[in-house]
Enzyme design. Structure first.
Site, PDB file in Angstrom:
ATOM      1  N   THR A  12       0.829  -1.213   0.021  1.00 59.09           N
ATOM      2  CA  THR A  12      -0.003   0.032   0.067  1.00 59.09           C
ATOM      3  C   THR A  12       0.846   1.223   0.042  1.00 59.09           C
ATOM      4  O   THR A  12       0.594   2.400  -0.599  1.00 59.09           O
ATOM      5  CB  THR A  12      -1.035   0.046   1.121  1.00 59.09           C
ATOM      6  OG1 THR A  12      -1.800  -1.127   1.049  1.00 59.09           O
ATOM      7  CG2 THR A  12      -1.853   1.213   1.481  1.00 59.09           C
ATOM      8  N   THR A  93       1.830  -4.258   4.506  1.00 55.61           N
ATOM      9  CA  THR A  93       1.537  -4.361   5.720  1.00 55.61           C
ATOM     10  C   THR A  93       0.790  -5.878   6.150  1.00 55.61           C
ATOM     11  O   THR A  93       1.051  -6.310   7.184  1.00 55.61           O
ATOM     12  CB  THR A  93       0.289  -3.320   6.573  1.00 55.61           C
ATOM     13  OG1 THR A  93      -0.722  -3.199   5.874  1.00 55.61           O
ATOM     14  CG2 THR A  93       0.985  -2.011   6.440  1.00 55.61           C
TER      15      THR A  93
END
Length: 351
Positions: A12, A93
Site C-alpha cells: 500500500t 502491511t
C-alpha cells in the site's frame, strides 16, 4: 558517510487510488517516496542506495512467499558485505510481520538496524500515514539501534514479536507478549547527525547460510511442507500426509477437538510423522498444550509425534520458523525448532 539501503518491495505504501476507486501499485508513488527520503537525508552525510528486488512498483505482500524471503535476505546479506550501515524496507502491511520474523531468524545478531515499514493508507489519501511511517522508520534506520524491527504509527516493534491487529487503522501492529519502543524525540532533531557506524563484517550462521542457499523455486517447494490446521468447532482436518511441520492453531493453552487430533493420527498412520507445533488462537501468555487431558495437542506426543509448544511467540513467527527449520535442516527440522520452542508431552508440567 553512512550507507543506508532502501528496499522497495511494494504494498500500500507504493500504491495509489485508480480510476475504478480501488488502490493498486503505482510506479509514480515510488518516485515520490524516493523524493521524501532524499529530502529527509539531505545534509546528513548519508548515502542512500535504493533497490527494487521485484521491480517497480513491486508486489502485493499477500503474494510474497518463502522464495521471496530467501531473495530478500540474500540481498541484505550482499549489502552487508558491501558496508551497509542500515536498512529500510518498504513493505505491504498484510504480511510484513511474516517477513520481519523471517529476517529476525536469518540475522539474529546483526549489528545494524533493519527496519520494515509500510502504510494502511495511500499517499493520495487524506489524512495519510505514509510520510509519518516513512520518516519515522528512516530515523530509526539512521539511529544506534540494531536488529530487525517494524516501525508503525510511532511504535518500534521487535521483528519476531510483531502481529498485525488492525485491518485498516493506521495503528496496525501490536507487540505480542512484549512491549514496543515508542517514538524517541531525539530521532527527529533536524540537526542530529546520527550515529556514526563503522561497517563491520557480518558472518551468517551455518543455519542461515543453508536456509538462504536455496533458489526461490526450491525454497517455495520446501516451504510448502509447512502446513497449518485452523481449529473451529466441529472441525475435521484434511491432510496429504506430506506435511513435515504441522502447526495446529487450537484454543486456550493449546487444545484442539479430540476428533481432530485422532484425524491427524490417522492421516500419518504408516507415514513419516511431522513435527507438530501446538498453537492457540489465544495469542497472550505462554502455551502449555499438555494442560488438559484428551484435548491437549501435546497428547499427540503419546502417539509418536514430536510436539512443540508455541511458547509466547506470534503465529507469524511460528510460520517463518517452520519454513526456516525446513530450509535450514530439511532432514532434521527439530534441531532448529529446539533453539526457539519447548518440546512437550501430555505429561509436561504446568509452567
Amino acid at each position: 558517510m553512512q550507507r543506508l539501503v532502501v528496499l522497495f518491495t511494494g504494498g500500500t505504501i507504493a500504491s495509489a487510488f485508480g480510476e475504478g476507486g480501488g488502490k493498486g501499485p503505482d510506479s509514480t508513488v515510488v518516485g515520490a517516496l524516493r523524493d521524501h527520503l532524499t529530502g529527509f537525508f539531505a545534509g546528513r552525510d548519508v548515502d542512500v542506495i535504493c533497490r527494487e528486488p521485484w521491480g517497480v512498483p513491486g508486489l502485493d505482500s499477500s503474494d510474497l512467499d518463502p522464495g521471496h524471503w530467501v531473495e530478500l535476505a540474500s540481498s541484505i546479506a550482499i549489502e552487508l558485505e558491501n558496508g551497509a550501515t542500515g536498512f529500510l524496507i518498504l513493505h505491504g502491511t498484510d504480511t510484513m510481520a511474516y517477513t520481519s520474523a523471517w529476517l529476525s531468524l536469518c540475522f539474529p545478531h546483526v549489528d545494524v538496524p533493519i527496519v520494515l515499514t509500510g502504510s494502511q493508507l495511500t499517499l493520495d489519501y487524506m489524512p495519510e500515514d505514509v510520510t509519518v511511517n516513512l520518516r519515522g522508520a528512516a530515523q530509526v534506520a539512521f539511529s544506534d539501534i540494531s536488529g530487525v524491527w517494524i516501525y508503525c504509527n510511532w511504535k518500534l516493534i521487535p521483528g519476531n514479536r510483531a502481529h498485525k491487529a488492525q485491518a485498516l487503522h493506521p495503528d496496525a501492529y501490536v507487540a505480542t507478549n512484549g512491549q514496543p519502543m515508542y517514538f524517541n524525540p531525539e530521532w527527529a532533531r533536524k540537526d542530529r547527525k546520527g550515529t556514526v557506524r563503522q561497517p563491520l563484517s557480518h558472518t551468517l550462521s551455518p543455519l542461515a547460510e543453508k536456509a538462504m542457499g536455496h533458489g526461490p523455486d526450491v525454497a517455495r517447494n520446501i516451504g510448502s511442507r509447512m502446513a497449518w490446521l485452523f481449529c473451529t468447532p466441529g472441525f475435521s482436518p484434511r491432510l496429504s500426509g506430506e506435511e513435515r511441520v504441522l502447526a495446529i492453531l487450537g484454543y486456550g493453552a493449546g487444545n484442539a477437538p479430540s476428533g481432530a487430533l485422532h484425524a491427524v493420527e490417522r492421516a500419518f498412520d504408516g507415514l513419516p510423522k511431522p513435527h507438530v507445533i501446538a498453537c492457540s488462537q489465544a495469542e497472550g501468555d505462554m502455551k502449555n498444550p499438555g494442560s488438559y487431558a484428551g484435548v491437549g495437542i501435546a497428547s499427540l506426543a503419546d502417539r509418536g509425534f514430536t510436539v512443540w509448544s508455541q511458547m509466547d511467540y506470534p503465529v507469524e513467527f511460528i510460520h517463518a520458523l517452520g519454513c526456516y527449520s525446513l530450509l535450514a535442516s530439511s532432514s532434521a527440522p527439530g534441531f532448529v525448532l529446539s533453539h526457539y520452542l519447548r518440546e512437550c508431552s501430555s505429561e509436561t508440567p504446568l509452567l
